[in-house]
Design a protein around this motif. Structure first.
Motif, mmCIF file in Angstrom:
data_model
loop_
_atom_site.group_PDB
_atom_site.id
_atom_site.type_symbol
_atom_site.label_atom_id
_atom_site.label_comp_id
_atom_site.label_asym_id
_atom_site.label_seq_id
_atom_site.Cartn_x
_atom_site.Cartn_y
_atom_site.Cartn_z
ATOM 1 N N PRO B 306 0.821 -1.220 0.000
ATOM 2 C CA PRO B 306 0.000 0.000 0.000
ATOM 3 C C PRO B 306 0.851 1.265 0.000
ATOM 4 N N SER B 307 2.047 1.197 0.588
ATOM 5 C CA SER B 307 2.849 2.420 0.672
ATOM 6 C C SER B 307 3.450 2.808 -0.675
ATOM 7 N N SER B 308 3.383 1.898 -1.664
ATOM 8 C CA SER B 308 3.836 2.263 -3.005
ATOM 9 C C SER B 308 2.780 3.092 -3.727
ATOM 10 N N ILE B 309 1.563 2.995 -3.250
ATOM 11 C CA ILE B 309 0.456 3.635 -3.963
ATOM 12 C C ILE B 309 0.326 5.101 -3.546
ATOM 13 N N SER B 310 0.296 5.958 -4.563
ATOM 14 C CA SER B 310 0.232 7.409 -4.348
ATOM 15 C C SER B 310 1.415 7.930 -3.529
ATOM 16 N N LYS B 311 2.554 7.290 -3.655
ATOM 17 C CA LYS B 311 3.756 7.776 -2.967
ATOM 18 C C LYS B 311 4.331 8.982 -3.709
#
Lengths: 164, 580
Positions: B306-311
């Motif tokens: 999830p932390s790759s998303i919209s980073k």
């Protein structure tokens, strides 16, 4: 924007440094951080006050969640919540006038004098960060010898709770 | 069965199915090495430097999909391993690294060869453990493998103090079949609502683009991806890390994107109206200027993390899940859907893409009297029939290998994409060759990179690893030189390698075969001769054009439609005209 993030984290050696390391490695701000074990000694509860845009706060919560030791996380400031901070403050109180004024101010702020010497008062005060700031301002005419603040602890209002 | 900590450790590896353990002994791990002595289940590979142990394990992991396993001693053993751990971390490679530590009682006393391994590795591991009690050892090893191989994979370090492996302290051994960690529950399936939204958006696209990354390789989703791309008929590009997950010569494949991506891939990114990113993380080498990234596109992003998303890039339809599972779901929704891709719009889009493709951005001077590095890679492809496992170091040669080799299958292109670690190629090739002794394994490198782990030629001799080293020797740190030419007005500060060794003699000193190639006409026959030596390591020292650059190139911080192009692009008939 100021945000408060509450974390349940495995109470293990190094867990705190994982969180602190994450903030420094990715350049996030920490205004305050408190941590102590919960009623379940295998879990610690951490409260972090941080600042950043919504985008940064989203990344912070995602990155924290990604830490293997983090069990659960809640952004307190996104909902109705209570926050408290405790302060111990040692003030010069040698003359009668000083002693009376400091005592009066402590009473006004609903603080407690918890240690007394012939020349000092130590006051315990709990409240929001702003209240503590105001108290320090109110003491402007007095000589503050020491200030110890706990950092913010927070909890959600109502039935919402951070638990596993 | 009562075992010592050292024996427990070795049994755990055996029970975990570990074939190869890459390592280097030292004081803090001597008990473990003693336990390795009398067993044949786990094959220990003795490297010549701990960095190489981690890269070899990493190469093994990238080629097989299984976790790479490393054993090093405390202090310098651990610090030498850090570069390899960070390399694996940046590319999400499953790896378990066991580091020795001084005895528990000495921790924190600045003891001989003591270093805070858990502290030093913390920012570059998925997780790490310090084992303080022998009773926790087996479970910790199980957890290490579980964490390393599930979710978004990554390296896990287990720091084991010497007293934990004491041969005189024995406890009953039991290796847990599985572990459950309340704080770690990786998500696999994508949200059905989000998947439906994504499929609808994809089918409404007029100028769609599929952008995929290493997650497709790591997530074993190549088959699903191929089906997905072919069903839709949309153009696809992959990142450096995704090469091979889609066949290079398929007409729908636009080549690699990003800083050294093709003209057509980058232009299609810039002009698309719906972008789906699959197992890719919007790295800065891919996005170029963030503010001008896919300016007209609505973006779908599938990622397990999830932390790759919209980073870096805000996306419109995020889907958290395992790429293979999500693509399976999308493929079945596409089958069921009454809506079909917009054929008319798609035809127009393809027409535009073909006009970009006609620029032939990968053209180079084929009539040069000097050996062109691109030609070396093309010949390499022909000789190996595109079936080799190709590892690389970092620099120009890495880009040329990526651009010109042509990968058909996943897990065959093995390079340090995220961290960009010079010295990765040769040890990684060792790990691959051990995993696949019958396959052709090539290390494409440069005369700069190869010297960063050249000592591993010795390891290759010890274990009979017939790796083929293709060194593009341009007597420059080529990528540095290229940047200095483009952005520092030809001030070649410290990018020229003087006093290069005689690589042929050096290779021979290590007990292998060295071949130097200087003339264009020798290139193919000498390469063929090298690859005919199936059971020998051959070092091909190929003297290439010193001033060749990697094209196309998007300068750092520029947009996708702002590329430096090869002087040979768009003019396949008469390259001289443009040059004069």
């Amino acid at each position: 924007m100021r945000h408060i993030i509450s974390i349940l984290i495995e109470n293990e050696a190094g867990a705190l440094s994982r969180v602190a390391g994450l903030f420094s490695a990715r350049g996030y701000n920490i205004e305050s951080l408190t941590v102590a074990p919960t009623e379940d000694p295998s879990l610690s509860r951490m409260t972090i006050v941080t600042t950043g845009t919504d985008r940064i706060i989203e990344q912070i919560t995602k990155q924290l969640n990604k830490l293997i030791d983090v069990v659960k996380l809640m952004e307190l400031s996104s909902g109705s919540h209570i926050e408290r901070e405790m302060m111990l403050i040692k003030v010069k109180a040698a003359t009668m006038a000083q002693r009376e004024d400091v005592k009066r101010l402590a009473d006004i702020f609903r603080g407690h004098i918890i240690d007394v010497t012939t020349t000092t008062y130590t006051i315990e005060l709990t409240g929001s960060g702003q209240k503590l700031d105001s108290f320090i301002e109110a003491l402007a005419e007095h000589k503050i010898l020491e200030t110890v603040r706990s950092g913010v602890s927070g909890i959600a209002r109502g039935e919402k709770s951070l638990q596993i | 069965m009562e075992l010592s900590g050292a024996e427990i450790l070795v049994h755990c590896l055996k029970d975990e199915g570990v074939e190869y353990l890459f390592g280097y002994p030292g004081g803090a791990v001597l008990h473990i090495y003693d336990a390795l002595y009398n067993q044949e289940d786990v094959n220990h590979i003795l490297v010549r430097h701990e960095q190489a142990a981690t890269h070899a394990a990493d190469g093994y992991a990238r080629a097989t999909g299984k976790p790479g396993v490393v054993l090093v001693t405390s202090g310098p053993g651990a610090t030498n391993a850090v570069t390899g751990i960070a390399t694996a971390y940046m590319d999400s490679i499953p790896m378990v690294v066991i580091t020795g530590q001084v005895a528990t009682a000495n921790i924190g006393s600045d003891a001989f060869q003591e270093v805070d391994s858990v502290g030093i590795t913390r920012p570059c591991v998925k997780h790490n453990f310090l084992v303080k009690d022998i009773h926790d050892l087996a479970e910790t090893i199980k957890k290490a493998f579980y964490v390393a191989t599930t979710g978004r994979p990554g390296p896990v370090v287990v720091d084991v103090p010497k007293d934990i492996t004491d041969p005189n302290i024995k406890i009953p051994y039991h290796y847990p079949k599985q572990v459950n960690m309340r704080s770690y529950q990786p998500k696999v399936k994508g949200h059905p609502g989000q998947i439906k939204k994504a499929v609808d958006l994809l089918l409404s696209a007029k100028r769609p683009m599929i952008y995929t990354g290493g997650g497709v390789v790591l997530g074993n989703a190549s088959e699903q991806l191929r089906k997905f791309v072919r069903t839709l008929g949309y153009p696809i590009t992959t990142t450096l890390m995704g090469l091979g997950s889609y066949p290079w010569n398929d007409p729908q494949f636009l080549g690699m994107l990003g800083m050294h991506g093709t003209y057509e891939a980058n232009m299609a990114m810039h002009d698309c109206d719906v972008l789906i990113a699959i197992g890719a993380r919007f790295d800065d080498r891919v996005t170029g200027k963030i503010a001008e990234f896919c300016p007209d596109a609505e973006i779908i992003h599938i990622d397990i993390d999830p932390s790759s998303i919209s980073k870096t890039i805000t996306v419109d339809v995020p889907i958290v899940g395992n790429v293979a599972d999500v693509l399976d779901d999308m493929n079945s929704q596409l089958e069921l859907s009454s809506k079909k891709p917009n054929k008319k719009a798609l035809d127009q889009w393809w027409k535009l893409i073909e006009s970009w493709r006609a620029k032939k951005c990968m053209s180079y001077d084929r009539n040069s009297d000097q050996i062109k590095p691109q030609a070396v890679i093309e010949i390499l492809h022909e000789i190996t029939k595109g079936n080799a496992y190709v590892t690389s170091d970092v620099g120009q040669h890495q880009m040329w290998a990526a651009q010109y080799y042509g990968f058909d299958k996943p897990n065959r292109w093995i390079n340090s994409g995220g961290l960009g670690t010079m010295g990765f190629g040769l040890p990684a090739a060792m790990g691959v060759q051990l995993a696949f002794p019958e396959e052709t394994v090539v290390c494409v490198t440069g005369e700069g990179s190869i010297q960063m782990c050249i000592q591993e030629l010795s390891t290759c001799l010890q274990y009979g690893l017939p790796v083929k080293i293709v060194a593009l020797n341009n007597r420059y740190l080529g990528m540095v030189r290229q940047w200095q030419e483009f952005f520092y007005q030809n001030r070649y500060s410290h990018s020229y390698m003087e006093s290069l060794p005689d690589f042929v003699k050096l290779t021979e000193a290590y007990g292998h075969v060295g071949i130097r190639i200087e003339r264009v006409e020798d290139l193919r026959p000498e390469m063929e001769r090298a690859f005919a030596m199936k059971d020998r390591l051959v070092f091909l020292d190929i003297v290439t054009d010193q001033t060749e650059n990697v094209y196309p190139m998007i300068a750092q911080g520029k947009a996708h439609n702002d590329m430096h192009m090869s002087p040979y692009a768009d003019l396949p008939q008469d390259p001289e005209r443009e040059l004069s």
